[in-house]
Design a protein around this motif. Sequence first.
Motif, PDB file in Angstrom:
ATOM      1  N   ARG A  85       1.479   3.499  -7.716  1.00 18.31           N
ATOM      2  CA  ARG A  85       1.428   3.997  -8.886  1.00 18.31           C
ATOM      3  C   ARG A  85       0.234   3.916  -9.745  1.00 18.31           C
ATOM      4  NH1 ARG A  85       5.175  -0.318 -12.248  1.00 18.31           N
ATOM      5  NH2 ARG A  85       3.275  -1.463 -12.017  1.00 18.31           N
ATOM      6  N   LEU A  86      -0.463   3.025  -9.381  1.00 18.32           N
ATOM      7  CA  LEU A  86      -2.032   3.249  -9.908  1.00 18.32           C
ATOM      8  C   LEU A  86      -2.690   4.306  -9.567  1.00 18.32           C
ATOM      9  CD1 LEU A  86      -4.208   1.179 -11.507  1.00 18.32           C
ATOM     10  CD2 LEU A  86      -4.722   0.283  -9.189  1.00 18.32           C
ATOM     11  N   ARG A  87      -2.649   4.570  -8.287  1.00 16.73           N
ATOM     12  CA  ARG A  87      -3.273   5.961  -7.841  1.00 16.73           C
ATOM     13  C   ARG A  87      -2.837   7.122  -8.304  1.00 16.73           C
ATOM     14  NH1 ARG A  87      -6.536   6.580  -3.827  1.00 16.73           N
ATOM     15  NH2 ARG A  87      -6.806   8.495  -2.896  1.00 16.73           N
ATOM     16  N   ARG A  88      -1.499   7.207  -8.609  1.00 18.36           N
ATOM     17  CA  ARG A  88      -1.148   8.421  -9.075  1.00 18.36           C
ATOM     18  C   ARG A  88      -1.329   8.592 -10.756  1.00 18.36           C
ATOM     19  NH1 ARG A  88       4.868   7.686  -6.854  1.00 18.36           N
ATOM     20  NH2 ARG A  88       4.768   8.659  -4.719  1.00 18.36           N
ATOM     21  N   ARG A  89      -1.654   7.488 -11.316  1.00 21.14           N
ATOM     22  CA  ARG A  89      -1.960   7.467 -12.804  1.00 21.14           C
ATOM     23  C   ARG A  89      -3.238   7.625 -12.824  1.00 21.14           C
ATOM     24  NH1 ARG A  89      -2.084   1.885 -15.744  1.00 21.14           N
ATOM     25  NH2 ARG A  89      -4.119   1.869 -14.744  1.00 21.14           N
ATOM     26  N   ASN A  90      -4.134   7.248 -12.044  1.00 21.36           N
ATOM     27  CA  ASN A  90      -5.653   7.778 -11.919  1.00 21.36           C
ATOM     28  C   ASN A  90      -5.765   9.174 -11.817  1.00 21.36           C
ATOM     29  OD1 ASN A  90      -6.512   4.993 -12.528  1.00 21.36           O
ATOM     30  ND2 ASN A  90      -6.830   4.319 -10.381  1.00 21.36           N
ATOM     31  N   ASN A  91      -4.941   9.524 -10.835  1.00 20.67           N
ATOM     32  CA  ASN A  91      -5.235  11.261 -10.522  1.00 20.67           C
ATOM     33  C   ASN A  91      -4.520  11.967 -11.611  1.00 20.67           C
ATOM     34  OD1 ASN A  91      -5.876  10.550  -8.037  1.00 20.67           O
ATOM     35  ND2 ASN A  91      -3.902  10.800  -6.887  1.00 20.67           N
TER      36      ASN A  91
ATOM     37  N   ALA B  28      -5.981  -7.610  -6.707  1.00 19.13           N
ATOM     38  CA  ALA B  28      -6.972  -6.975  -5.856  1.00 19.13           C
ATOM     39  C   ALA B  28      -6.360  -6.098  -4.712  1.00 19.13           C
ATOM     40  CB  ALA B  28      -8.132  -7.968  -5.416  1.00 19.13           C
ATOM     41  N   PHE B  29      -5.294  -6.624  -3.941  1.00 16.08           N
ATOM     42  CA  PHE B  29      -4.542  -5.927  -2.973  1.00 16.08           C
ATOM     43  C   PHE B  29      -3.996  -4.622  -3.508  1.00 16.08           C
ATOM     44  CE2 PHE B  29      -4.989  -9.911  -0.296  1.00 16.08           C
ATOM     45  CZ  PHE B  29      -5.091  -9.087   0.894  1.00 16.08           C
ATOM     46  N   VAL B  30      -3.412  -4.681  -4.725  1.00 18.00           N
ATOM     47  CA  VAL B  30      -2.769  -3.704  -5.317  1.00 18.00           C
ATOM     48  C   VAL B  30      -3.942  -2.342  -5.412  1.00 18.00           C
ATOM     49  CG1 VAL B  30      -1.807  -2.711  -7.347  1.00 18.00           C
ATOM     50  CG2 VAL B  30      -0.946  -4.726  -6.766  1.00 18.00           C
ATOM     51  N   ARG B  31      -5.139  -2.628  -5.963  1.00 17.75           N
ATOM     52  CA  ARG B  31      -6.222  -1.908  -5.896  1.00 17.75           C
ATOM     53  C   ARG B  31      -6.551  -1.421  -4.732  1.00 17.75           C
ATOM     54  NH1 ARG B  31      -9.908  -3.497 -11.168  1.00 17.75           N
ATOM     55  NH2 ARG B  31      -8.076  -4.017 -12.459  1.00 17.75           N
ATOM     56  N   ALA B  32      -6.576  -2.223  -3.629  1.00 19.05           N
ATOM     57  CA  ALA B  32      -6.906  -1.960  -2.346  1.00 19.05           C
ATOM     58  C   ALA B  32      -6.120  -0.944  -1.780  1.00 19.05           C
ATOM     59  CB  ALA B  32      -6.761  -3.201  -1.405  1.00 19.05           C
TER      60      ALA B  32
END
Lengths: 249, 164
Positions: free
Chosen positions: A32-38, B38-42
């Motif tokens: 979810r974090l990655r999708r938001r950043n993208n 940190a693991f979520v960010r990883a």
Amino acid sequence: MRDPLDELENFSTPGLTMNPLPATEVRRRGTRLRRRNNALAAIGGVAAVAIIATPLAMAATSKSTDTTPPPANPSPSVTWVQEIPADFPLAEGLPAPVRTGSSYESQVTDVCAGWAPPSSSEVRQAVFRESEGGSSHTLALYPTEREAELALTALGPETQACALQTVGKQRWVDVLPDQGDQGDQSLVYVNHYSDAGDIDVVQLVRVGNAILEATTYSNGVPAEDTAALVKEQSTSVVDAMCVFAADPC
Amino acid sequence: MDEREFDDFYTASFQRITGQVYAMIGNRDEAQECVQEAFVRAWAHRRKLEKAEHPEAWVRTTAYRLAVSRWRRTVRGRRPADRAVGPAYESAAPSEAHVALVAALKQLPEAQRQALVLHHIADLPVHDVAREVGVPEGTIKARLSRGRAALAALLADEEGLSHA
């Protein structure tokens, strides 16, 4: 006397033990974090193309020697919003309690001259203060997108010049690389103002005729990480700024 | 890093990294939350993690930076519930010696404490500690030496007080 090395090497974490989230949940949140950043990067990329494409198109049809940047918005028919909606979520992302007001007071220790809203503009400010620093969001509306763009465009070289002038000094400024994924235009810089490592990170983001200044104090954390946190916490506000865009949400 | 590899990495290292970050910052709850984050960010940056020579060091460094940020501490009170770690449960209470050690570590300068934890608890050789912290090996050796001496003195003081 106890041997500190034995104590350290037998260190464990007894007492209250927490049950970590399942790995699948950690991955879901990471995705979810990655999708938001993208998504933010994609929006910023489209805006950047528009900003670049417009000057190129104008250069192709004009021999003008005017050095001021051409307008980002080619449409003269846009009516720019001149009032900040009462329910605008300016405090979103800031720790509680937040004090809000309709005037501007700088919340950072600027090593050089920083941004300030024009005196006649509509301004709203949300501030969280603690004993050693704090965080703030300030939103200002300019009469047009062009004026907001010029204000931020002018600040870029001024801040770069400040950074060059303060190299090696006790108080200095770093301009962080523009990640191009915030609003229509953005600038992030760091005021280093003490031997103890105190910094104020300033992030300026423009959407349409609005400029958001997001700031935070930090100590002991790398400037890039602090800037990433400022960005993360201002994401909702920047998203809500679409009401000030040429094509409002 | 695929899902299975990540899950194995997470399962194998979560408690260990949490213990190390706890020793560095002296707050168990904060350590657990920061390691979780940190693991979520990883996972979000897993391509970066694949290129990292030591993924565990990447997670530990990220968690530590999150933990020491005053900014983060201030937002703890209003963090959405879904960002918290799983439910807590009680196990054995910490011993007096453990409490004394954590208290002594907290009194050390941050740089000495970080060096001691990475070398003696995370079991990293000096050159790995130097790389993770980003300073020369000689600096780490000096911090370790001063940190051990200070820790011994603090524990001796505490022992003297408890006997008195």
